[in-house]
Scaffold this active site. Sequence first.
Site, PDB file in Angstrom:
ATOM      1  N   ALA A  66       0.851  -1.195   0.000  1.00 57.44           N
ATOM      2  CA  ALA A  66       0.000   0.000   0.000  1.00 57.44           C
ATOM      3  C   ALA A  66       0.882   1.238   0.000  1.00 57.44           C
ATOM      4  CB  ALA A  66      -0.891  -0.011   1.228  1.00 57.44           C
ATOM      5  N   GLY A 109       0.387  -5.018   1.101  1.00 58.88           N
ATOM      6  CA  GLY A 109      -0.868  -5.060   0.349  1.00 58.88           C
ATOM      7  C   GLY A 109      -0.684  -5.697  -1.031  1.00 58.88           C
ATOM      8  N   GLU A 112      -1.067  -9.200  -0.398  1.00 53.51           N
ATOM      9  CA  GLU A 112      -2.496  -9.497  -0.184  1.00 53.51           C
ATOM     10  C   GLU A 112      -3.247  -9.537  -1.515  1.00 53.51           C
ATOM     11  OE1 GLU A 112      -2.864  -6.392   2.851  1.00 53.51           O
ATOM     12  OE2 GLU A 112      -3.484  -7.975   4.226  1.00 53.51           O
TER      13      GLU A 112
HETATM   14  N1  DAK Z   1       4.540   3.302  -0.726  1.00 60.21           N
HETATM   15  C1  DAK Z   1       4.887   4.429  -1.389  1.00 60.21           C
HETATM   16  N2  DAK Z   1       6.000   4.531  -2.127  1.00 60.21           N
HETATM   17  C2  DAK Z   1       6.797   3.454  -2.212  1.00 60.21           C
HETATM   18  C3  DAK Z   1       6.491   2.233  -1.538  1.00 60.21           C
HETATM   19  C4  DAK Z   1       5.298   2.198  -0.769  1.00 60.21           C
HETATM   20  N3  DAK Z   1       4.879   1.087  -0.162  1.00 60.21           N
HETATM   21  N4  DAK Z   1       7.471   1.358  -1.803  1.00 60.21           N
HETATM   22  C5  DAK Z   1       8.345   1.980  -2.619  1.00 60.21           C
HETATM   23  N5  DAK Z   1       7.941   3.219  -2.868  1.00 60.21           N
HETATM   24  C6  DAK Z   1       8.588   4.231  -3.718  1.00 60.21           C
HETATM   25  C7  DAK Z   1       9.753   4.868  -3.000  1.00 60.21           C
HETATM   26  O1  DAK Z   1       9.320   5.922  -2.179  1.00 60.21           O
HETATM   27  C8  DAK Z   1      10.588   5.336  -4.185  1.00 60.21           C
HETATM   28  O2  DAK Z   1      10.007   6.495  -4.723  1.00 60.21           O
HETATM   29  P1  DAK Z   1      10.889   7.810  -5.037  1.00 60.21           P
HETATM   30  O3  DAK Z   1      11.542   8.156  -3.735  1.00 60.21           O
HETATM   31  O4  DAK Z   1      11.849   7.347  -6.091  1.00 60.21           O
HETATM   32  O5  DAK Z   1       9.889   8.834  -5.512  1.00 60.21           O
HETATM   33  C9  DAK Z   1      10.391   4.228  -5.206  1.00 60.21           C
HETATM   34  O6  DAK Z   1       9.168   3.583  -4.853  1.00 60.21           O
HETATM   35  C10 DAK Z   1      11.505   3.201  -5.188  1.00 60.21           C
HETATM   36  O7  DAK Z   1      11.705   2.789  -3.860  1.00 60.21           O
HETATM   37  P2  DAK Z   1      13.143   2.835  -3.132  1.00 60.21           P
HETATM   38  O8  DAK Z   1      13.953   3.997  -3.595  1.00 60.21           O
HETATM   39  O9  DAK Z   1      12.912   2.700  -1.665  1.00 60.21           O
HETATM   40  O10 DAK Z   1      13.810   1.518  -3.751  1.00 60.21           O
HETATM   41  P3  DAK Z   1      14.723   0.405  -3.049  1.00 60.21           P
HETATM   42  O11 DAK Z   1      15.049  -0.559  -4.140  1.00 60.21           O
HETATM   43  O12 DAK Z   1      15.831   1.054  -2.277  1.00 60.21           O
HETATM   44  O13 DAK Z   1      13.771  -0.313  -1.975  1.00 60.21           O
HETATM   45  C11 DAK Z   1      11.731  -1.379  -1.189  1.00 60.21           C
HETATM   46  C12 DAK Z   1      12.609  -0.967  -2.392  1.00 60.21           C
HETATM   47  C13 DAK Z   1      10.456  -1.964  -1.754  1.00 60.21           C
HETATM   48  C14 DAK Z   1      12.462  -2.423  -0.372  1.00 60.21           C
HETATM   49  C15 DAK Z   1      11.458  -0.123  -0.304  1.00 60.21           C
HETATM   50  O14 DAK Z   1      10.967   0.927  -1.156  1.00 60.21           O
HETATM   51  C16 DAK Z   1      10.454  -0.399   0.766  1.00 60.21           C
HETATM   52  O15 DAK Z   1      10.811  -0.963   1.827  1.00 60.21           O
HETATM   53  N6  DAK Z   1       9.206   0.003   0.540  1.00 60.21           N
HETATM   54  C17 DAK Z   1       8.133  -0.123   1.510  1.00 60.21           C
HETATM   55  C18 DAK Z   1       7.669  -1.535   1.603  1.00 60.21           C
HETATM   56  C19 DAK Z   1       6.565  -1.704   2.625  1.00 60.21           C
HETATM   57  O16 DAK Z   1       6.767  -1.464   3.829  1.00 60.21           O
HETATM   58  N7  DAK Z   1       5.380  -2.130   2.177  1.00 60.21           N
HETATM   59  C20 DAK Z   1       4.268  -2.401   3.036  1.00 60.21           C
HETATM   60  C21 DAK Z   1       3.403  -1.183   3.158  1.00 60.21           C
HETATM   61  S1  DAK Z   1       2.081  -1.460   4.304  1.00 60.21           S
HETATM   62  C22 DAK Z   1      -5.545  -1.409   3.707  1.00 60.21           C
HETATM   63  C23 DAK Z   1      -5.233  -2.497   2.903  1.00 60.21           C
HETATM   64  C24 DAK Z   1      -3.906  -2.893   2.787  1.00 60.21           C
HETATM   65  C25 DAK Z   1      -2.894  -2.203   3.430  1.00 60.21           C
HETATM   66  C26 DAK Z   1      -3.219  -1.129   4.224  1.00 60.21           C
HETATM   67  C27 DAK Z   1      -4.550  -0.724   4.367  1.00 60.21           C
HETATM   68  N8  DAK Z   1      -6.896  -0.990   3.886  1.00 60.21           N
HETATM   69  C28 DAK Z   1      -7.950  -1.632   3.071  1.00 60.21           C
HETATM   70  C29 DAK Z   1      -7.258   0.109   4.718  1.00 60.21           C
HETATM   71  C30 DAK Z   1      -1.517  -2.642   3.230  1.00 60.21           C
HETATM   72  C31 DAK Z   1      -0.492  -2.070   3.911  1.00 60.21           C
HETATM   73  C32 DAK Z   1       0.872  -2.198   3.372  1.00 60.21           C
HETATM   74  O17 DAK Z   1       1.118  -2.732   2.326  1.00 60.21           O
END
Ligand code: DAK
Length: 258
Positions: A66, A109, A112
Site C-alpha cells: 500500500a 498489500g 495481499e
Molecule cells: N509506498 C509508497 N511509495 C513506495 C512504496 C510504498 N509502499 N514502496 C516503494 N515506494 C517508492 C519509494 O518511495 C521510491 O520512490 P521515489 O523516492 O523514487 O519517488 C520508489 O518507490 C523506489 O523505492 P526505493 O527507492 O525505496 O527503492 P529500493 O530498491 O531502495 O527499496 C523497497 C525498495 C520496496 C524495499 C522499499 O521501497 C520499501 O521498503 N518500501 C516499503 C515496503 C513496505 O513497507 N510495504 C508495506 C506497506 S504497508 C488497507 C489495505 C492494505 C494495506 C493497508 C490498508 N486498507 C484496506 C485500509 C496494506 C499495507 C501495506 O502494504
Amino acid sequence: MSGYSQIQTSIEAGVARIELDRPQQYNALNRKMVSEIANALESFDRNERVAVVLLSGRGKVFSAGADIDEMMNDNPIHLELLNQFTDWDRITKIKKPIVGAVQGLVLGGGFELALSCDLLISAAKTEFAFPEVELGVMPGAGGTQRLTKLAGRTKALEWLFTGERISAEEALKHNIINRIVQPEVLEEESLKFAMKLAQKPPLSLRLIKDAVNQADHTSVEEGMQYERKNFYLLFASNDQKEGMKAFVEKRKPRFEGR
Ligand code: DAK
C-alpha cells in the site's frame, strides 16, 4: 480508452489483462489503483469475451504494498469513512479465475493482492513479505487469514511477526504459489497459461472456483452438498452437451460458456 490512470487493461484470446502501472513507485497501491483494479475485475467478470483474468505489475517489482505516503496520516475514523475495505472485498467476489504473475518484490498489500488471485506464477528470485510489522501496523486486507490457510499457523506467524522475506522456492514449498519461471519468460509463460485456461468451458471454471471457495469455511460434508449443486447445474449447460458429444464423436469441443 479504458479510463483508468493507475492500471492498464487489454483483452486477447479470452484473457483480460490488468497491469499495475506505477513502476516508478514500485506499483505502490494507492486507493485509486485498488478501486480501478476492482472496477476492471468486475467489468471483465461481466464481459462475455473474457474467460480468465491475468493480473501483473509493470516494471521490476510486482508491488511494494500500500502507498505509505497516502496512509501515513490516516486515523481510524478516516479509514472507516473511506470504507476502503469494500474495494478489497469486491476483488474476492470475482467469479472468473484470476491468474497472478509476480516478479521482484511482493510486499504487504501487494502480497495481499497476489493472495487474492486464484493461481500464482512467480519469476525466479521473487521475494514475498509482510513488512507491516516494521511500520507499527499489521496486514489488513486478508494477509493474516490467507497466508495462514495456505502455509499453516507456524510459518505464517513467523513471517508475520518478523516481516522476513519468503523466497520463491519457499513460497512454492508452502503452497503460496503454483510455479516458478525464469524472469525473462514470466509474461510469455503466464499469458500462455492463462490462454490455455481460457480454452476450458467457462462455466466449469466458474463453478469449480465457487465450490473450492466454499472449502474455506464449511465442513467437508457441507462443502460436498454445495459441490453437488454446482455439478448438477453444469448439466443444464450447452457446454456439458457439447463436451460429452465431442468426446463420443472424437473431436475437439467448441465451448461457448452457456
Ligand atoms: N509506498 C509508497 N511509495 C513506495 C512504496 C510504498 N509502499 N514502496 C516503494 N515506494 C517508492 C519509494 O518511495 C521510491 O520512490 P521515489 O523516492 O523514487 O519517488 C520508489 O518507490 C523506489 O523505492 P526505493 O527507492 O525505496 O527503492 P529500493 O530498491 O531502495 O527499496 C523497497 C525498495 C520496496 C524495499 C522499499 O521501497 C520499501 O521498503 N518500501 C516499503 C515496503 C513496505 O513497507 N510495504 C508495506 C506497506 S504497508 C488497507 C489495505 C492494505 C494495506 C493497508 C490498508 N486498507 C484496506 C485500509 C496494506 C499495507 C501495506 O502494504
